[in-house]
Design a protein around this motif. Structure first.
Motif, PDB file in Angstrom:
ATOM      1  N   SER A  30      40.712  27.796  41.080  1.00  0.00           N
ATOM      2  CA  SER A  30      39.635  27.830  42.072  1.00  0.00           C
ATOM      3  C   SER A  30      39.941  28.740  43.260  1.00  0.00           C
ATOM      4  CB  SER A  30      39.335  26.415  42.561  1.00  0.00           C
ATOM      5  OG  SER A  30      40.450  25.883  43.239  1.00  0.00           O
ATOM      6  N   ARG A  31      41.165  29.176  43.399  1.00  0.00           N
ATOM      7  CA  ARG A  31      41.534  30.081  44.495  1.00  0.00           C
ATOM      8  C   ARG A  31      41.321  31.540  44.128  1.00  0.00           C
ATOM      9  NH1 ARG A  31      47.059  27.788  47.373  1.00  0.00           N
ATOM     10  NH2 ARG A  31      46.282  25.683  47.811  1.00  0.00           N
ATOM     11  N   TYR A  32      40.941  31.777  42.894  1.00  0.00           N
ATOM     12  CA  TYR A  32      40.827  33.145  42.408  1.00  0.00           C
ATOM     13  C   TYR A  32      39.378  33.544  42.153  1.00  0.00           C
ATOM     14  CZ  TYR A  32      45.858  33.560  41.649  1.00  0.00           C
ATOM     15  OH  TYR A  32      47.208  33.641  41.821  1.00  0.00           O
ATOM     16  N   ASP A  33      39.034  34.764  42.577  1.00  0.00           N
ATOM     17  CA  ASP A  33      37.796  35.367  42.104  1.00  0.00           C
ATOM     18  C   ASP A  33      37.990  35.730  40.638  1.00  0.00           C
ATOM     19  OD1 ASP A  33      37.152  37.308  45.142  1.00  0.00           O
ATOM     20  OD2 ASP A  33      36.859  35.179  44.684  1.00  0.00           O
ATOM     21  N   MET A  34      36.971  35.494  39.846  1.00  0.00           N
ATOM     22  CA  MET A  34      37.048  35.788  38.416  1.00  0.00           C
ATOM     23  C   MET A  34      36.034  36.866  38.058  1.00  0.00           C
ATOM     24  SD  MET A  34      39.455  33.860  37.368  1.00  0.00           S
ATOM     25  CE  MET A  34      39.278  34.199  35.609  1.00  0.00           C
ATOM     26  N   SER A  35      36.443  37.756  37.193  1.00  0.00           N
ATOM     27  CA  SER A  35      35.582  38.864  36.802  1.00  0.00           C
ATOM     28  C   SER A  35      35.631  39.087  35.302  1.00  0.00           C
ATOM     29  CB  SER A  35      36.032  40.158  37.491  1.00  0.00           C
ATOM     30  OG  SER A  35      35.947  40.074  38.891  1.00  0.00           O
ATOM     31  N   TRP A  36      34.596  39.746  34.830  1.00  0.00           N
ATOM     32  CA  TRP A  36      34.573  40.303  33.480  1.00  0.00           C
ATOM     33  C   TRP A  36      34.510  41.812  33.623  1.00  0.00           C
ATOM     34  CZ3 TRP A  36      35.381  37.666  29.059  1.00  0.00           C
ATOM     35  CH2 TRP A  36      35.239  36.281  29.093  1.00  0.00           C
ATOM     36  N   TYR A  37      35.456  42.475  33.001  1.00  0.00           N
ATOM     37  CA  TYR A  37      35.462  43.924  32.882  1.00  0.00           C
ATOM     38  C   TYR A  37      35.155  44.273  31.430  1.00  0.00           C
ATOM     39  CZ  TYR A  37      37.764  44.710  37.423  1.00  0.00           C
ATOM     40  OH  TYR A  37      38.075  44.793  38.756  1.00  0.00           O
ATOM     41  N   ALA A  98      41.450  37.726  36.754  1.00  0.00           N
ATOM     42  CA  ALA A  98      41.569  36.825  37.900  1.00  0.00           C
ATOM     43  C   ALA A  98      42.235  37.561  39.045  1.00  0.00           C
ATOM     44  CB  ALA A  98      42.400  35.607  37.520  1.00  0.00           C
ATOM     45  N   LYS A  99      41.710  37.398  40.261  1.00  0.00           N
ATOM     46  CA  LYS A  99      42.292  38.071  41.410  1.00  0.00           C
ATOM     47  C   LYS A  99      42.243  37.186  42.646  1.00  0.00           C
ATOM     48  CE  LYS A  99      42.160  42.252  44.205  1.00  0.00           C
ATOM     49  NZ  LYS A  99      41.515  43.570  44.423  1.00  0.00           N
ATOM     50  N   ARG A 100      43.355  37.189  43.372  1.00  0.00           N
ATOM     51  CA  ARG A 100      43.422  36.516  44.657  1.00  0.00           C
ATOM     52  C   ARG A 100      44.074  37.464  45.649  1.00  0.00           C
ATOM     53  NH1 ARG A 100      47.515  31.644  46.363  1.00  0.00           N
ATOM     54  NH2 ARG A 100      46.780  31.397  48.506  1.00  0.00           N
TER      55      ARG A 100
END
Length: 120
Positions: A30-37, A98-100
């Motif tokens: 939940s602390r991470y922004d999640m993306s699809w590339y 995933a990125k924080r």
């Protein structure tokens, strides 16, 4: 050990739908922004969609806006990408990311990717 495992890819006809899922483990999801590339053959990897850690903010590439929807379940540590009205140009390998960002640096993780092919 951090893991991002994609599922749900495959072959679909133009105009069809697919739902990709990514199961995360080994970090505070939940602390991470999640993306699809995604990365099409012969092209650079591009960002398709991002959802913030709490799920309140989403952004989309212009090429997928109105057709794709990103969502997440912080109770199950999963992120999904609902893809509707698929086009041949959506054919690519799709990667979960995933990125924080912290004051001392960034953390980011990648899944291995899953193939999506849109063809008649």
């Amino acid at each position: 050990q951090v893991q991002l495992v994609e599922s749900g890819g495959g072959l679909v006809q133009p105009g069809g739908s697919l739902r990709l899922s990514c199961a995360a483990s080994g970090f505070s999801f939940s602390r991470y922004d999640m993306s699809w590339y995604r990365q099409a053959p012969g092209k650079e990897r591009e960002l398709a969609a991002t959802i913030s850690g709490g799920g309140l903010s989403t952004t989309y590439a212009d090429s997928v806006k109105g057709r794709f929807t990103i969502s997440r379940d912080n109770n199950k540590d999963t992120v999904s990408l609902q893809m509707n009205n698929l086009r041949p140009e959506d054919t690519a390998i799709y990667y979960c990311h995933a990125k924080r960002s912290a004051s001392w640096g960034d953390y980011d993780y990648w899944g291995r990717g899953i193939q999506v092919t849109v063809s008649s």
